[in-house]
Design an enzyme around this catalytic site. Structure first.
Site, PDB file in Angstrom:
ATOM      1  N   LYS A 106      -1.324 -10.020  -0.436  1.00  0.00           N
ATOM      2  CA  LYS A 106      -0.334  -8.686  -1.120  1.00  0.00           C
ATOM      3  C   LYS A 106       0.701 -10.124  -1.242  1.00  0.00           C
ATOM      4  O   LYS A 106       1.110 -11.091  -0.200  1.00  0.00           O
ATOM      5  CB  LYS A 106       0.264  -7.818  -0.140  1.00  0.00           C
TER       6      LYS A 106
HETATM    7  P1  NAD Z   1       5.183   1.985 -10.500  1.00  0.00           P
HETATM    8  O1  NAD Z   1       6.827   0.697 -10.553  1.00  0.00           O
HETATM    9  O2  NAD Z   1       4.122   1.434 -12.385  1.00  0.00           O
HETATM   10  O3  NAD Z   1       5.158   2.756 -10.373  1.00  0.00           O
HETATM   11  C1  NAD Z   1       6.540   3.034  -9.484  1.00  0.00           C
HETATM   12  C2  NAD Z   1       6.515   4.609  -9.777  1.00  0.00           C
HETATM   13  O4  NAD Z   1       7.094   5.634  -9.113  1.00  0.00           O
HETATM   14  C3  NAD Z   1       7.570   4.921 -11.182  1.00  0.00           C
HETATM   15  O5  NAD Z   1       7.006   5.689 -11.921  1.00  0.00           O
HETATM   16  C4  NAD Z   1       9.209   5.085  -9.979  1.00  0.00           C
HETATM   17  O6  NAD Z   1       9.720   5.213 -11.004  1.00  0.00           O
HETATM   18  C5  NAD Z   1       8.405   5.930  -9.197  1.00  0.00           C
HETATM   19  N1  NAD Z   1       8.544   6.001  -7.409  1.00  0.00           N
HETATM   20  C6  NAD Z   1       9.536   5.270  -7.306  1.00  0.00           C
HETATM   21  N2  NAD Z   1      10.202   5.090  -6.184  1.00  0.00           N
HETATM   22  C7  NAD Z   1      10.021   6.792  -6.208  1.00  0.00           C
HETATM   23  C8  NAD Z   1      10.260   8.111  -5.271  1.00  0.00           C
HETATM   24  N3  NAD Z   1      10.784   8.036  -3.847  1.00  0.00           N
HETATM   25  N4  NAD Z   1       9.942   9.347  -5.261  1.00  0.00           N
HETATM   26  C9  NAD Z   1       9.775   9.220  -6.523  1.00  0.00           C
HETATM   27  N5  NAD Z   1       9.031   8.851  -7.415  1.00  0.00           N
HETATM   28  C10 NAD Z   1       8.542   7.079  -7.616  1.00  0.00           C
HETATM   29  O7  NAD Z   1       3.792   1.268  -9.514  1.00  0.00           O
HETATM   30  P2  NAD Z   1       2.571   1.861  -9.848  1.00  0.00           P
HETATM   31  O8  NAD Z   1       1.797  -0.073  -9.833  1.00  0.00           O
HETATM   32  O9  NAD Z   1       2.111   2.655 -10.193  1.00  0.00           O
HETATM   33  O10 NAD Z   1       1.946   1.487  -7.933  1.00  0.00           O
HETATM   34  C11 NAD Z   1       2.071   3.205  -7.252  1.00  0.00           C
HETATM   35  C12 NAD Z   1       1.794   3.241  -6.570  1.00  0.00           C
HETATM   36  O11 NAD Z   1       0.822   2.399  -6.355  1.00  0.00           O
HETATM   37  C13 NAD Z   1       2.478   2.156  -5.262  1.00  0.00           C
HETATM   38  O12 NAD Z   1       1.923   2.860  -3.767  1.00  0.00           O
HETATM   39  C14 NAD Z   1       0.610   0.723  -5.657  1.00  0.00           C
HETATM   40  O13 NAD Z   1       1.220   0.007  -4.232  1.00  0.00           O
HETATM   41  C15 NAD Z   1      -0.022   1.625  -5.483  1.00  0.00           C
HETATM   42  N6  NAD Z   1      -1.261   1.294  -6.098  1.00  0.00           N
HETATM   43  C16 NAD Z   1      -1.485   0.466  -7.181  1.00  0.00           C
HETATM   44  C17 NAD Z   1      -2.323  -0.336  -8.085  1.00  0.00           C
HETATM   45  C18 NAD Z   1      -2.211  -0.739  -9.484  1.00  0.00           C
HETATM   46  O14 NAD Z   1      -3.073  -1.092 -10.258  1.00  0.00           O
HETATM   47  N7  NAD Z   1      -0.735  -0.553  -9.825  1.00  0.00           N
HETATM   48  C19 NAD Z   1      -3.181  -0.677  -7.471  1.00  0.00           C
HETATM   49  C20 NAD Z   1      -3.397  -0.103  -6.309  1.00  0.00           C
HETATM   50  C21 NAD Z   1      -2.773   0.472  -5.555  1.00  0.00           C
END
Ligand code: NAD
Length: 416
Positions: A106
């Site tokens: 990571k």
């Molecule tokens: P992203 O940046 O595209 O979206 C994150 C979203 O969460 C945004 O809408 C933001 O406004 C919102 N957010 C941030 N803080 C918040 C809070 N305190 N309360 C509510 N909403 C909040 O990120 P993403 O890629 O969608 O990732 C989201 C989660 O999924 C993370 O935990 C990430 O580690 C996990 N994840 C992502 C992927 C991927 O392929 N992108 C894969 C596995 C896991």
């Protein structure tokens, strides 16, 4: 008991539990509890106004016994070495659960990306990559997007790495735009994968998904695509949120329209036909399925007993604390753990890497079909352990992931 967890203390407690159940010896547990390599860098960036910005960057490589390190890069002002280490560890188990030949890594940069211009973000990304480049590479460590990084970030990473090596190496990062070797379906993969798990869980729990109500915390990449996938199979998305707050619409909202509203106003709030709610209220809504897709520790000892969903699918990494885990289990809520639920992203990242190495581009239908096969197999592998051990799903998933990695280490042996 008061909850005082860090992401790392939770990840280590999970490893300890799985190690005990798997009867791993102390040496193996100790090896798995520490990353192979942690890199800290200072990223100096020329800002648009001529000043210099200095940002802290991290890359943690946990274990690579099953294949090259693989893991996302997160841009967030509060990122710490402990958090990145925990996320790298989760990646190791996740790749093993999905049965893909990668280890876990990571990365993170302490930055509020919303405060930087696109040019500043590009310079920051390229400088960060140049500082860790000798530890990256398609057979060493392959970055992917995570919070506040996207396909454009991956394009800059691929280009910087290729420029440093002197030739084009598209397989050096995944989650790229399709124009430069990204896979069809990668952007949607994590959200779609979450829904494949929910489909399997609902079959086992007698829950009808047609018309089922779904609440989604976090309307970013993962949350939005989970909403679209939920809508596709006939669910009703009744609530969504982002860091500014949430919206509730009992008749169901249209994810594409909410996204257009968010792109225009930078918030999901004040969307027509919806009532504004807080992120806390969203989690406690009466709904069939709850999908936390934002940040850590959202379901905790303060609100776990107020959760009304029948299924909680952890699209985010680490959204549930250990105390909340127990409460949900006692309430017989089906919790699909992060290391299984959100494995769709790294699964299609693996497909992208394979396509790049063979210089092929698969059609979307093939990617989606293979994703469904992989997610269904992973879900059923975890369920088999859950049935045998009479455990909760997180323990079953950890036993599967940690067990596969420990077996790989044993077979490889220690050199010299
Ligand atoms: P992203 O940046 O595209 O979206 C994150 C979203 O969460 C945004 O809408 C933001 O406004 C919102 N957010 C941030 N803080 C918040 C809070 N305190 N309360 C509510 N909403 C909040 O990120 P993403 O890629 O969608 O990732 C989201 C989660 O999924 C993370 O935990 C990430 O580690 C996990 N994840 C992502 C992927 C991927 O392929 N992108 C894969 C596995 C896991």
């Amino acid at each position: 008991m008061a909850e005082e967890h860090t992401a790392l203390s939770v990840a280590l407690a999970q490893l300890k539990l799985a190690s005990k159940k798997l009867k791993l010896d102390y040496g193996m547990q100790k090896m798995l509890s520490q990353p192979k390599r942690s890199i800290l860098v200072s990223i100096d960036v020329r800002m648009d106004n001529g000043s210099v910005g200095v940002f802290n960057g991290i890359r943690v490589q946990h274990w690579d016994a099953r294949g090259p390190f693989k893991g996302g890069i997160r841009y967030h002002p509060n990122i710490t070495l402990d958090e990145v280490t925990a996320l790298a560890m989760l990646m190791t188990w996740k790749c093993a659960i999905a049965h893909i030949p990668f280890g876990g890594a990571k990365g993170g940069v302490c930055v509020d990306s919303k405060k930087l211009s696109k040019h500043e973000l590009e310079r920051l990304t390229r400088r960060y990559v140049s500082l860790i480049a000798e530890y990256l590479g398609p057979h060493r460590d392959i970055p992917a997007p995570d919070m506040y990084t996207d396909a454009q970030t991956m394009a800059w990473i691929t280009d910087t790495y290729s420029q440093l090596k002197g030739y084009s190496i598209p397989e050096s990062a995944t989650g790229k735009p399709v124009e430069i070797g990204g896979s069809w379906g990668r952007t949607e993969a994590t959200g779609r994968g979450v829904m494949h798990c929910i489909k399997q869980a609902s079959e086992n729990n007698g829950l009808k998904l047609k018309g089922a109500s779904v609440a989604i915390q976090g309307f970013g990449n993962v949350g939005y695509h989970a909403a679209v996938a939920a809508q596709e199979i006939g669910c009703k998305v009744i609530a969504a949120s982002d860091s500014t707050g949430g919206i509730f619409c009992p008749d169901g909202l249209i994810p594409q329209e909410v996204l257009a509203h968010k792109e225009k106003t930078r918030s999901v709030q004040n969307y027509k036909y919806c009532r504004n709610i807080t992120n806390e209220e969203l989690l406690e809504l009466q709904c069939d399925v709850l999908i936390p897709s934002a940040v850590e520790n959202q379901i905790n000892c303060k609100n776990a007993d107020k959760i009304k969903a029948k299924v909680v699918a952890e699209a985010a990494n680490g959204p549930t604390t250990p105390e909340a885990d127990k409460i949900l289990y006692e309430k017989e809520i089906c919790l699909i753990p992060d290391i299984l639920a959100n494995a769709g992203g790294v699964t299609v990242s693996y497909f992208e890497w394979v396509q790049n190495l063979t210089r092929e581009q698969w059609p979307l239908e093939k990617v989606n079909r293979k994703l469904e096969e992989k997610m269904t197999k992973a879900f059923n592998d975890v369920e088999a352990i859950v049935a045998k051990e009479e455990s909760d799903m997180r323990t079953g998933a950890l036993m599967l992931g940690v067990g596969r990695v420990a077996n790989a280490i044993k077979v490889l042996g220690l050199w010299p």
